[in-house]
Design a protein around this motif. Structure first.
Motif, PDB file in Angstrom:
ATOM      1  N   THR A   6       0.734  -1.357  -0.118  1.00 20.21           N
ATOM      2  CA  THR A   6       0.144   0.145   0.013  1.00 20.21           C
ATOM      3  C   THR A   6       0.906   1.313   0.052  1.00 20.21           C
ATOM      4  OG1 THR A   6      -0.273   0.075   2.375  1.00 20.21           O
ATOM      5  CG2 THR A   6      -1.941  -1.323   1.170  1.00 20.21           C
ATOM      6  N   LEU A   7       2.139   1.047  -0.284  1.00 19.28           N
ATOM      7  CA  LEU A   7       3.017   2.350   0.114  1.00 19.28           C
ATOM      8  C   LEU A   7       3.837   2.725  -1.129  1.00 19.28           C
ATOM      9  CD1 LEU A   7       4.922   1.313   3.622  1.00 19.28           C
ATOM     10  CD2 LEU A   7       2.724   2.525   3.249  1.00 19.28           C
ATOM     11  N   PHE A   8       4.020   4.068  -1.349  1.00 16.94           N
ATOM     12  CA  PHE A   8       5.149   4.471  -2.351  1.00 16.94           C
ATOM     13  C   PHE A   8       6.313   4.421  -1.820  1.00 16.94           C
ATOM     14  CE2 PHE A   8       0.917   6.518  -3.766  1.00 16.94           C
ATOM     15  CZ  PHE A   8       0.938   6.110  -5.040  1.00 16.94           C
ATOM     16  N   LYS A   9       7.426   4.750  -2.561  1.00 14.14           N
ATOM     17  CA  LYS A   9       8.900   4.412  -2.532  1.00 14.14           C
ATOM     18  C   LYS A   9       9.058   5.601  -1.177  1.00 14.14           C
ATOM     19  CE  LYS A   9      11.900   2.715  -4.316  1.00 14.14           C
ATOM     20  NZ  LYS A   9      12.762   1.305  -4.009  1.00 14.14           N
ATOM     21  N   ASP A  10       8.606   6.792  -1.309  1.00 12.23           N
ATOM     22  CA  ASP A  10       9.167   7.837  -0.356  1.00 12.23           C
ATOM     23  C   ASP A  10       8.402   7.237   0.840  1.00 12.23           C
ATOM     24  OD1 ASP A  10       6.571   8.380  -1.383  1.00 12.23           O
ATOM     25  OD2 ASP A  10       6.707  10.328  -1.065  1.00 12.23           O
ATOM     26  N   GLU A  11       7.246   6.681   1.213  1.00 15.77           N
ATOM     27  CA  GLU A  11       6.892   6.210   2.144  1.00 15.77           C
ATOM     28  C   GLU A  11       7.334   4.952   2.950  1.00 15.77           C
ATOM     29  OE1 GLU A  11       2.258   7.749   0.844  1.00 15.77           O
ATOM     30  OE2 GLU A  11       2.928   5.655   0.387  1.00 15.77           O
ATOM     31  N   VAL A  12       8.200   4.084   1.948  1.00 23.12           N
ATOM     32  CA  VAL A  12       8.865   2.951   2.367  1.00 23.12           C
ATOM     33  C   VAL A  12      10.139   3.526   3.394  1.00 23.12           C
ATOM     34  CG1 VAL A  12      10.291   0.997   1.649  1.00 23.12           C
ATOM     35  CG2 VAL A  12       7.894   1.511   0.546  1.00 23.12           C
ATOM     36  N   ARG A  13      10.759   4.610   2.743  1.00 29.94           N
ATOM     37  CA  ARG A  13      11.768   4.993   3.224  1.00 29.94           C
ATOM     38  C   ARG A  13      11.536   5.838   4.808  1.00 29.94           C
ATOM     39  NH1 ARG A  13      15.658   5.258  -0.823  1.00 29.94           N
ATOM     40  NH2 ARG A  13      15.121   5.849  -2.788  1.00 29.94           N
ATOM     41  N   ALA A  14      10.433   6.250   4.866  1.00 33.01           N
ATOM     42  CA  ALA A  14       9.791   6.918   6.136  1.00 33.01           C
ATOM     43  C   ALA A  14       9.638   5.725   7.080  1.00 33.01           C
ATOM     44  CB  ALA A  14       8.526   7.734   5.819  1.00 33.01           C
ATOM     45  N   VAL A  15       8.999   4.600   6.482  1.00 34.76           N
ATOM     46  CA  VAL A  15       8.701   3.509   7.483  1.00 34.76           C
ATOM     47  C   VAL A  15      10.027   2.857   7.966  1.00 34.76           C
ATOM     48  CG1 VAL A  15       7.871   1.151   7.504  1.00 34.76           C
ATOM     49  CG2 VAL A  15       6.419   3.177   6.551  1.00 34.76           C
ATOM     50  N   GLY A  16      10.986   2.672   7.156  1.00 37.63           N
ATOM     51  CA  GLY A  16      12.463   2.231   7.468  1.00 37.63           C
ATOM     52  C   GLY A  16      13.194   3.016   8.475  1.00 37.63           C
ATOM     53  N   LEU A  17      13.092   4.233   8.325  1.00 41.59           N
ATOM     54  CA  LEU A  17      13.787   5.078   9.370  1.00 41.59           C
ATOM     55  C   LEU A  17      12.925   4.881  10.793  1.00 41.59           C
ATOM     56  CD1 LEU A  17      14.342   8.582   7.295  1.00 41.59           C
ATOM     57  CD2 LEU A  17      15.889   6.742   7.732  1.00 41.59           C
ATOM     58  N   GLU A  18      11.622   4.894  10.601  1.00 38.79           N
ATOM     59  CA  GLU A  18      10.741   4.575  11.722  1.00 38.79           C
ATOM     60  C   GLU A  18      11.046   3.430  12.608  1.00 38.79           C
ATOM     61  OE1 GLU A  18       7.806   5.343  14.752  1.00 38.79           O
ATOM     62  OE2 GLU A  18       8.573   6.789  13.013  1.00 38.79           O
ATOM     63  N   LEU A  19      11.611   2.470  11.636  1.00 40.74           N
ATOM     64  CA  LEU A  19      11.943   1.019  12.076  1.00 40.74           C
ATOM     65  C   LEU A  19      13.426   0.929  12.697  1.00 40.74           C
ATOM     66  CD1 LEU A  19      10.245  -1.335   9.452  1.00 40.74           C
ATOM     67  CD2 LEU A  19       9.566  -1.171  12.111  1.00 40.74           C
ATOM     68  N   GLY A  20      14.184   1.920  12.323  1.00 36.60           N
ATOM     69  CA  GLY A  20      15.528   1.905  12.698  1.00 36.60           C
ATOM     70  C   GLY A  20      16.476   1.295  11.594  1.00 36.60           C
ATOM     71  N   VAL A  21      16.091   1.168  10.438  1.00 34.66           N
ATOM     72  CA  VAL A  21      16.967   0.606   9.270  1.00 34.66           C
ATOM     73  C   VAL A  21      17.951   1.510   9.071  1.00 34.66           C
ATOM     74  CG1 VAL A  21      16.803  -0.174   6.760  1.00 34.66           C
ATOM     75  CG2 VAL A  21      14.813  -0.872   8.495  1.00 34.66           C
ATOM     76  N   PRO A  22      19.288   1.199   9.005  1.00 35.74           N
ATOM     77  CA  PRO A  22      20.340   2.191   8.794  1.00 35.74           C
ATOM     78  C   PRO A  22      19.938   3.000   7.581  1.00 35.74           C
ATOM     79  CG  PRO A  22      21.080  -0.042   9.227  1.00 35.74           C
ATOM     80  CD  PRO A  22      19.635  -0.309   9.072  1.00 35.74           C
ATOM     81  N   GLU A  23      20.374   4.183   7.757  1.00 35.78           N
ATOM     82  CA  GLU A  23      20.094   5.349   6.790  1.00 35.78           C
ATOM     83  C   GLU A  23      20.677   5.060   5.466  1.00 35.78           C
ATOM     84  OE1 GLU A  23      20.624   9.223   7.439  1.00 35.78           O
ATOM     85  OE2 GLU A  23      19.428   9.526   9.308  1.00 35.78           O
ATOM     86  N   GLU A  24      22.144   4.414   5.485  1.00 37.81           N
ATOM     87  CA  GLU A  24      22.744   4.031   4.396  1.00 37.81           C
ATOM     88  C   GLU A  24      22.110   2.851   3.486  1.00 37.81           C
ATOM     89  OE1 GLU A  24      25.482   5.440   7.203  1.00 37.81           O
ATOM     90  OE2 GLU A  24      23.924   3.785   7.353  1.00 37.81           O
ATOM     91  N   ILE A  25      21.096   2.098   4.037  1.00 37.00           N
ATOM     92  CA  ILE A  25      20.255   1.257   3.321  1.00 37.00           C
ATOM     93  C   ILE A  25      18.893   1.977   2.733  1.00 37.00           C
ATOM     94  CG2 ILE A  25      18.787  -0.915   3.496  1.00 37.00           C
ATOM     95  CD1 ILE A  25      20.908  -2.153   5.275  1.00 37.00           C
ATOM     96  N   VAL A  26      18.340   2.878   3.895  1.00 34.55           N
ATOM     97  CA  VAL A  26      17.045   3.289   3.527  1.00 34.55           C
ATOM     98  C   VAL A  26      17.062   4.310   2.300  1.00 34.55           C
ATOM     99  CG1 VAL A  26      15.336   5.084   4.451  1.00 34.55           C
ATOM    100  CG2 VAL A  26      16.253   3.197   5.953  1.00 34.55           C
ATOM    101  N   TRP A  27      18.229   5.174   2.185  1.00 30.07           N
ATOM    102  CA  TRP A  27      18.550   6.000   1.196  1.00 30.07           C
ATOM    103  C   TRP A  27      19.375   5.521  -0.009  1.00 30.07           C
ATOM    104  CZ3 TRP A  27      15.113  10.107   0.994  1.00 30.07           C
ATOM    105  CH2 TRP A  27      14.921  10.430   2.216  1.00 30.07           C
ATOM    106  N   ARG A  28      19.528   4.288  -0.069  1.00 28.49           N
ATOM    107  CA  ARG A  28      20.173   3.601  -1.164  1.00 28.49           C
ATOM    108  C   ARG A  28      19.515   3.882  -2.252  1.00 28.49           C
ATOM    109  NH1 ARG A  28      22.228  -2.142   0.053  1.00 28.49           N
ATOM    110  NH2 ARG A  28      23.786  -0.740   1.067  1.00 28.49           N
ATOM    111  N   GLN A  29      20.234   4.069  -3.324  1.00 30.96           N
ATOM    112  CA  GLN A  29      19.630   4.371  -4.636  1.00 30.96           C
ATOM    113  C   GLN A  29      18.857   3.288  -5.352  1.00 30.96           C
ATOM    114  OE1 GLN A  29      22.578   6.335  -7.092  1.00 30.96           O
ATOM    115  NE2 GLN A  29      22.734   8.245  -5.721  1.00 30.96           N
TER     116      GLN A  29
END
Length: 527
Positions: free
Chosen positions: A379-402
């Motif tokens: 149910t999510l777009f890519k930018d929303e996936v990144r926000a959820v990843g940050l909320e979960l504590g996924v490393p920023e290097e992975i969350v913001w990976r191209q």
């Protein structure tokens, strides 16, 4: 709730797609207002729309004329359902026509930036300027508003450019408030959502996490789950959500096919596991993939080989997980996929398959190895996936990976794939990524493929000597959804540093070039 039954999603704002190029953009803008939205086709009946229990409905634009034969129409029963409705462009005209207003061709088309004059602010245009720039794209215009509607704005080509019936909670605008060129467009959308429909901006990353954790627990129960982890943002965030929901019931399988960028395998093994606590099985298949690719330079052949070998390696790993689980009396019933909402929409908005088939994005599994899907991001777009990843504590290097293609560097080498060529490309790619990051540009661009033209050589001079080295191509692009893209105008000083470092530090390369082609006509990847 019985096991294996997904928890319900929030009640949606439905965006009815009349064939506009902006339907997904409308849904994104609604979500940016922290309200959940979904897209449905205009072929949905009123009964089908209401069956989704919508909190509001937005009728999108579209390419048709409301008077053309076979043009999509709006059932007037929709406006008697008590659900707030906003019509945009074609949806505005279809609403006017369905409710007894007059729509006709004025002979004065309006395309692009258009000034409208606000004659009555109402709910939609409250606190916006009397004269404002909007983005129009229409030939027909509403000449008379339906009975009971107040005209809010006019333009030179639209006698009725906006209207509303506050008592019935029905609203419409001729322009496109979802595009950034409409100066106060987001304000108009938020007035409809918050004031017109009475919705609260409570759809946030933390709420998404809570809802999906509950949904995953309800679906999975006490069964075991497997996930094909690529190291990219989608599979990583999906895995982190499932891990938060069911803990060590999840086993992630990471296939190192040797086609990754520098440091990616180590990052997944070290940083992702440390951040999430996930149980990880790493399969070292580097030699297997190199042997399979040896002597093959055709891009489609390379893609098929990489896909085939991935299927086989993942199949073996899945069997090991199943065997291990069976030895402890458990059963592996579910497979996690990082399917996103654009994937769902572009495939026709289907409800998804119950079992894995060969076309799924993990690479596919054989028909005799059956899993039910867990798709926490569908149910999510890519930018929303990144926000959820940050909320979960996924490393920023992975969350913001191209974005990185599944076949990896195998399709960024134009020519045969060898261990030596992979090392050359890895070194050049690492330099480009490092310098883009130093300049603060790695989040400003969609992605920057670095391509090795392995079958091309050019004469150069290095250290007062003649060289005959390979060119490296930089392909920086900007995009919202990868369907279209434009080349990114990187600062010359950054390009200069990247070029100098690559030619100085990667001895096999003596030339760095920049790809300045948009998509279309070019694709983002070279192969």
């Amino acid at each position: 709730m019985p096991p294996h039954t997904p928890a319900p999603t929030p009640r949606p704002v439905l965006v009815v797609d009349f064939g506009a190029q902006y339907a997904q953009l409308i849904a994104r803008r609604v979500r940016e207002a922290n309200v959940y939205s979904e897209i449905v086709p205009h072929s949905f009946s009123v009964e089908q729309m209401l069956a989704k229990d919508p909190v509001a409905i937005i009728l999108s634009g579209g390419p048709s004329s409301v008077y053309a034969q076979g043009a999509p129409f709006v059932d007037p029963a929709l406006f008697d359902a008590g659900v707030p409705v906003l019509g945009i462009c074609y949806g505005f005209q279809a609403m006017a026509k369905a409710l007894g207003g007059t729509v006709a061709q004025t002979g004065a088309r309006e395309y692009g930036g258009t000034e409208v004059e606000v004659c009555s602010a109402g709910v939609l245009l409250a606190d916006t300027p009397e004269h404002q720039t909007t983005w129009m794209s229409h030939g027909d215009s509403v000449h008379e508003a339906p009975s009971g509607f107040e005209v809010l704005a006019t333009s030179s080509g639209s006698p009725v450019a906006a209207f509303e019936d506050g008592d019935r909670r029905l609203y419409g605008v001729q322009w496109h408030p979802e595009v950034k060129h409409s100066a106060h467009g987001q304000t108009v959308l938020e007035h409809f959502l918050y004031e017109g429909a009475g919705l609260a901006p409570d759809w946030t990353a933390s709420n998404v996490v809570a809802d999906q954790v509950a949904a995953i627990r309800a679906q999975v129960g006490d069964a075991r789950v497997i996930c094909g982890l690529s190291g990219g943002v989608d599979s990583s965030v999906a895995a982190a959500l499932v891990q938060k929901a069911v803990g060590d019931q999840l086993t992630c399988v990471f296939v190192d096919h040797g086609l990754l960028r520098a440091g990616e395998a180590e990052q997944v093994e070290r940083d992702f596991v440390a951040a999430t606590g996930v149980r990880l099985m790493v399969v070292d298949a580097r030699e297997r993939f190199l042997e399979a690719l040896a002597g093959h330079s055709d891009p489609e052949t390379k893609r098929k080989i990489i896909g085939r070998e991935f299927i086989r390696v993942f199949e073996d790993a899945a069997r090991d997980v199943v065997a291990d689980a069976g030895a402890h009396g458990d059963e592996v019933k579910f497979l996690v996929q990082g399917t996103l909402y654009p994937d769902v929409v572009e495939s026709g908005g289907g409800e998804g398959a119950a079992n894995i088939k060969s076309h799924h994005n993990v690479g596919g599994l054989p028909d005799d190895l059956q899993f039910s899907l867990v798709e926490p991001l569908r149910t999510l777009f890519k930018d929303e996936v990144r926000a959820v990843g940050l909320e979960l504590g996924v490393p920023e290097e992975i969350v913001w990976r191209q974005p990185f293609p599944g076949p990896g560097l195998g399709i960024r080498i134009v020519g045969d794939v060898t261990a030596e060529r992979l090392e050359v490309l890895r070194a050049a790619d690492a330099i480009a990524r490092e310098e883009l990051s130093k300049a603060g540009l790695d989040r400003e661009i969609w992605q920057c493929p670095v391509v090795l033209l392995a079958d091309v050589r050019s004469v150069g001079v290095q250290g007062d000597g003649r060289t005959y080295g390979h060119p490296i191509v930089l392909r920086p692009v900007s995009s919202e959804d990868a369907m279209t893209a434009d080349w990114t105008r990187l600062p010359y000083d950054v390009l200069s540093v990247i070029s100098t470092r690559i030619t100085n530090e990667v001895s096999e390369v003596n030339r760095v070039v920049l790809d300045v082609t948009s998509k279309p006509p070019g694709t983002i990847e070279w192969e």
